[in-house]
Motif scaffolding. Sequence first.
Motif, PDB file in Angstrom:
ATOM      1  N   UNK A 134       0.853  -1.190   0.000  1.00 40.58           N
ATOM      2  CA  UNK A 134       0.000   0.000   0.000  1.00 40.58           C
ATOM      3  C   UNK A 134       0.886   1.235   0.000  1.00 40.58           C
ATOM      4  N   UNK A 135       0.410   2.306  -0.601  1.00 43.30           N
ATOM      5  CA  UNK A 135       1.109   3.596  -0.531  1.00 43.30           C
ATOM      6  C   UNK A 135       0.140   4.637  -0.006  1.00 43.30           C
ATOM      7  N   UNK A 136       0.715   5.691   0.543  1.00 44.15           N
ATOM      8  CA  UNK A 136      -0.106   6.762   1.102  1.00 44.15           C
ATOM      9  C   UNK A 136      -0.228   7.881   0.085  1.00 44.15           C
ATOM     10  N   UNK A 137      -1.467   8.358  -0.104  1.00 43.26           N
ATOM     11  CA  UNK A 137      -1.733   9.426  -1.076  1.00 43.26           C
ATOM     12  C   UNK A 137      -1.073  10.732  -0.631  1.00 43.26           C
ATOM     13  N   UNK A 138      -0.663  11.512  -1.604  1.00 39.04           N
ATOM     14  CA  UNK A 138      -0.012  12.803  -1.337  1.00 39.04           C
ATOM     15  C   UNK A 138      -1.012  13.792  -0.749  1.00 39.04           C
ATOM     16  N   UNK A 139      -0.497  14.790  -0.065  1.00 35.00           N
ATOM     17  CA  UNK A 139      -1.342  15.784   0.603  1.00 35.00           C
ATOM     18  C   UNK A 139      -2.163  16.625  -0.364  1.00 35.00           C
ATOM     19  N   UNK A 140      -1.686  16.812  -1.607  1.00 37.88           N
ATOM     20  CA  UNK A 140      -2.374  17.669  -2.567  1.00 37.88           C
ATOM     21  C   UNK A 140      -3.417  16.922  -3.401  1.00 37.88           C
ATOM     22  N   UNK A 141      -3.512  15.607  -3.257  1.00 35.34           N
ATOM     23  CA  UNK A 141      -4.482  14.823  -4.033  1.00 35.34           C
ATOM     24  C   UNK A 141      -5.810  14.736  -3.295  1.00 35.34           C
ATOM     25  N   UNK A 142      -6.850  14.309  -4.044  1.00 35.95           N
ATOM     26  CA  UNK A 142      -8.114  14.037  -3.360  1.00 35.95           C
ATOM     27  C   UNK A 142      -7.880  12.888  -2.385  1.00 35.95           C
ATOM     28  N   UNK A 143      -8.614  12.886  -1.306  1.00 34.77           N
ATOM     29  CA  UNK A 143      -8.428  11.899  -0.239  1.00 34.77           C
ATOM     30  C   UNK A 143      -6.987  11.886   0.256  1.00 34.77           C
ATOM     31  N   UNK A 144      -6.468  13.057   0.673  1.00 33.35           N
ATOM     32  CA  UNK A 144      -5.062  13.146   1.083  1.00 33.35           C
ATOM     33  C   UNK A 144      -4.734  12.208   2.247  1.00 33.35           C
ATOM     34  N   UNK A 145      -3.533  11.663   2.189  1.00 39.12           N
ATOM     35  CA  UNK A 145      -2.941  10.822   3.229  1.00 39.12           C
ATOM     36  C   UNK A 145      -3.635   9.473   3.433  1.00 39.12           C
ATOM     37  N   UNK A 146      -4.604   9.146   2.603  1.00 35.91           N
ATOM     38  CA  UNK A 146      -5.243   7.832   2.730  1.00 35.91           C
ATOM     39  C   UNK A 146      -4.326   6.778   2.113  1.00 35.91           C
ATOM     40  N   UNK A 147      -4.463   5.543   2.590  1.00 40.51           N
ATOM     41  CA  UNK A 147      -3.670   4.429   2.077  1.00 40.51           C
ATOM     42  C   UNK A 147      -4.428   3.764   0.941  1.00 40.51           C
ATOM     43  N   UNK A 148      -3.675   3.295  -0.074  1.00 43.68           N
ATOM     44  CA  UNK A 148      -4.329   2.714  -1.243  1.00 43.68           C
ATOM     45  C   UNK A 148      -3.418   1.713  -1.939  1.00 43.68           C
ATOM     46  N   UNK A 149      -4.066   0.858  -2.736  1.00 42.15           N
ATOM     47  CA  UNK A 149      -3.329   0.060  -3.708  1.00 42.15           C
ATOM     48  C   UNK A 149      -3.021   0.992  -4.868  1.00 42.15           C
ATOM     49  N   UNK A 150      -1.990   0.710  -5.617  1.00 47.24           N
ATOM     50  CA  UNK A 150      -1.577   1.597  -6.701  1.00 47.24           C
ATOM     51  C   UNK A 150      -2.418   1.421  -7.936  1.00 47.24           C
ATOM     52  N   UNK A 151      -2.551   2.504  -8.689  1.00 45.68           N
ATOM     53  CA  UNK A 151      -3.314   2.464  -9.927  1.00 45.68           C
ATOM     54  C   UNK A 151      -3.665   3.859 -10.376  1.00 45.68           C
ATOM     55  N   UNK A 152      -4.564   3.928 -11.343  1.00 48.94           N
ATOM     56  CA  UNK A 152      -4.997   5.211 -11.877  1.00 48.94           C
ATOM     57  C   UNK A 152      -5.752   5.005 -13.172  1.00 48.94           C
ATOM     58  N   UNK A 153      -5.943   6.076 -13.909  1.00 43.85           N
ATOM     59  CA  UNK A 153      -6.674   6.021 -15.178  1.00 43.85           C
ATOM     60  C   UNK A 153      -5.762   5.560 -16.298  1.00 43.85           C
ATOM     61  N   UNK A 154      -6.307   4.752 -17.198  1.00 40.58           N
ATOM     62  CA  UNK A 154      -5.519   4.398 -18.372  1.00 40.58           C
ATOM     63  C   UNK A 154      -5.582   5.565 -19.347  1.00 40.58           C
ATOM     64  N   UNK A 155      -4.562   5.713 -20.131  1.00 40.30           N
ATOM     65  CA  UNK A 155      -4.470   6.802 -21.097  1.00 40.30           C
ATOM     66  C   UNK A 155      -5.070   6.373 -22.433  1.00 40.30           C
TER      67      UNK A 155
END
Length: 176
Positions: free
Chosen positions: A95-116
Amino acid sequence: YILLTNSYSIPLECKFCENHNSKLQKVAVNNFSDIIKLLKWENKEKKMAEFWDIYDKDRNKTGRLAQRGVDKLREGEYHIVVTAVILHSKNEILLTQRASFKTFPFMWECNGGSILAGETSLQGILREVKEEVGVEFSEEEAVFLKTLERSCVPADFKDVWVFRKDIDDTEITLPD
């Protein structure tokens, strides 16, 4: 600078010349994935615009693109997001912790995102994991788990991928 294409027009820094005050560069390409290959950012401070393919409720491409944070998806339109569940031999999940400037700051998550735009779900998850934690996986190491249809804003199909690998903490590199 504007990259001129058969179908797309995207502002970018010129990778073809040293002097960014030189004339406009014209490049013909056949599809959006060719544009992605051409974009090379020398200044990591600048972020390239992120474009998504748009899908209908049956997960068919509509032929439309949306720019993240700019274009609103219409009713019944979706984009695809991916998530990696990375397990090691002790069945612990990375798990990684989300950055402070992102939505849901400091929450823990599995990695991923939108496909391009132009990417498959598999290509997108391999890129996202490499970008977010610096770990490379092969296509053969990826196991597709399931798709979730989410009615969040914007609506998406979330593909969940599983990877098994013992990763030492020293192998993980987080973005700046």
